[in-house]
Design an enzyme around this catalytic site. Structure first.
Site, PDB file in Angstrom:
ATOM      1  N   ASN A   9      82.868 150.626  73.923  1.00 45.34           N
ATOM      2  CA  ASN A   9      82.289 151.550  72.944  1.00 45.34           C
ATOM      3  C   ASN A   9      80.782 151.344  72.965  1.00 45.34           C
ATOM      4  OD1 ASN A   9      81.469 152.970  70.702  1.00 45.34           O
ATOM      5  ND2 ASN A   9      82.521 151.666  69.203  1.00 45.34           N
ATOM      6  N   LYS A  11      78.541 152.973  71.530  1.00 44.38           N
ATOM      7  CA  LYS A  11      77.892 153.368  70.273  1.00 44.38           C
ATOM      8  C   LYS A  11      76.652 154.239  70.585  1.00 44.38           C
ATOM      9  CE  LYS A  11      79.966 149.386  68.121  1.00 44.38           C
ATOM     10  NZ  LYS A  11      79.974 148.406  67.044  1.00 44.38           N
ATOM     11  N   HIS A  95      86.501 154.733  63.755  1.00 45.27           N
ATOM     12  CA  HIS A  95      85.778 153.457  63.867  1.00 45.27           C
ATOM     13  C   HIS A  95      85.211 153.091  62.494  1.00 45.27           C
ATOM     14  CE1 HIS A  95      82.672 150.578  64.895  1.00 45.27           C
ATOM     15  NE2 HIS A  95      83.378 150.348  65.995  1.00 45.27           N
ATOM     16  N   GLU A  97      82.433 152.134  61.598  1.00 42.95           N
ATOM     17  CA  GLU A  97      81.108 152.702  61.330  1.00 42.95           C
ATOM     18  C   GLU A  97      81.220 154.150  60.872  1.00 42.95           C
ATOM     19  OE1 GLU A  97      79.396 151.503  65.075  1.00 42.95           O
ATOM     20  OE2 GLU A  97      79.571 149.425  64.420  1.00 42.95           O
ATOM     21  N   GLU A 167      90.237 146.138  64.212  1.00 46.00           N
ATOM     22  CA  GLU A 167      88.866 145.632  64.243  1.00 46.00           C
ATOM     23  C   GLU A 167      88.471 145.177  62.848  1.00 46.00           C
ATOM     24  OE1 GLU A 167      86.501 147.386  67.737  1.00 46.00           O
ATOM     25  OE2 GLU A 167      86.356 148.807  66.106  1.00 46.00           O
ATOM     26  N   GLY A 173      80.027 143.247  65.664  1.00 43.46           N
ATOM     27  CA  GLY A 173      78.587 143.092  65.877  1.00 43.46           C
ATOM     28  C   GLY A 173      77.979 141.904  65.159  1.00 43.46           C
ATOM     29  N   SER A 212      83.316 141.539  68.244  1.00 40.60           N
ATOM     30  CA  SER A 212      82.645 140.438  68.937  1.00 40.60           C
ATOM     31  C   SER A 212      83.485 139.799  70.046  1.00 40.60           C
ATOM     32  CB  SER A 212      82.178 139.379  67.929  1.00 40.60           C
ATOM     33  OG  SER A 212      81.255 139.949  67.021  1.00 40.60           O
TER      34      SER A 212
HETATM   35  P1  PGA Z   1      81.329 144.487  68.959  1.00 41.72           P
HETATM   36  O1  PGA Z   1      81.833 145.944  68.502  1.00 41.72           O
HETATM   37  O2  PGA Z   1      82.140 144.117  70.176  1.00 41.72           O
HETATM   38  O3  PGA Z   1      79.890 144.653  69.248  1.00 41.72           O
HETATM   39  O4  PGA Z   1      81.606 143.573  67.804  1.00 41.72           O
HETATM   40  C1  PGA Z   1      83.179 146.303  68.569  1.00 41.72           C
HETATM   41  C2  PGA Z   1      83.349 147.703  68.057  1.00 41.72           C
HETATM   42  O5  PGA Z   1      82.636 148.081  67.128  1.00 41.72           O
HETATM   43  O6  PGA Z   1      84.208 148.463  68.557  1.00 41.72           O
END
Ligand code: PGA
Length: 251
Positions: A9, A11, A95, A97, A167, A173, A212
């Protein structure tokens, strides 16, 4: 057997130059075709370029979001048919976000999962609790609520094609990862809840972990019985890291 899947992803990151380098780097490391499904989800504007570069590599391309309507006066939205027209096979839905920053409710997320499935895209449906919810002992309640909306609105029939990505919001992140056992516990719960609707579909549905994931923690997570791969944010922006995670999924 469930074939593991690793999805990147990106983003809101990237440029034509960056995508060119990253796609070439991933492709160069995938020469022996691992028994792992590999997906990249770039920003919409980079989809055509990534799709083109993915040709012949075995890499699939997905969107990061989609509109819940078919077409029409919905400024800023991208429809399932458009993603399909540009060669996408997957789409990330709900997601955290999108849920926290753009107000997507469980119902909106479920409607998007339904449209994606009806149109023939594979939705990667994200669920997961915040730190506050985990610390309050509400992980199970939250995940169950999110999943129930999917089952009620999109229906059980979207599985096993549809994927779930667990997640934990506190792990995205942040550099914090759920421990292997913490992740497995929630994955087992999700599979159990799917099984209560359709035992066969639950066995075949791939449940990804995200938050992460890095080359050095991926193997432990992917070794868990109910973890079938990962949804990768930060580490999907570096070919070597993404390849390391794909490598962990194949073993
Ligand atoms: P990250 O993000 O691996 O940077 O923690 C995962 C995601 O948001 O799908």
């Amino acid at each position: 057997m469930r074939t593991p899947l690793v999805a990147g992803n990106w983003k809101m990151n990237g440029s034509r130059t960056m995508a060119d380098t990253l796609m070439a780097g991933i492709a160069a490391g995938l020469t022996d075709r691992p028994n792992v499904d590999v997906v990249v989800c770039p920003p919409f504007v980079l989809v055509p370029q990534c799709r083109e570069q993915a040709n012949g590599t075995g890499i699939s391309v997905g969107g990061q979001n989609l509109g819940s309507q078919e077409s029409g006066a919905f400024t800023g939205e991208v429809a399932a048919d458009m993603l399909l027209d540009f060669g996408c096979e997957y789409v990330i839905v709900g997601h955290s976000e999108r849920r926290t920053l753009y107000g997507e409710t469980d119902e909106v997320v479920a409607a998007k999962a339904r449209v994606a499935s009806e149109k023939g895209l594979v939705p990667i449906i994200c669920i997961g609790e915040t730190l506050e919810e985990r610390e309050g002992g509400n992980t199970e309640v939250v995940v169950t609520r999110q999943l129930s909306a999917i089952l009620e609105i999109a229906g059980t029939a979207i599985f096993p094609q549809a994927l779930i990505a667990y997640e934990p919001v506190w792990a995205i992140g942040t550099g914090l990862t759920a421990s292997d056992a913490q992740a497995q516990e929630v994955h087992a719960l999700v599979r159990e809840q799917l099984a209560a609707q359709d035992a066969q579909a639950a066995l075949a549905t791939r449940i990804l972990y995200g938050g992460s994931v890095k080359p050095d923690n991926a193997a432990g997570l992917f070794a868990q019985a109910d973890i079938d791969g990962g949804l990768i944010g930060g580490a999907s922006l570096k070919a070597q890291d993404f390849l390391g995670i794909i490598g962990a999924a194949r073993s």
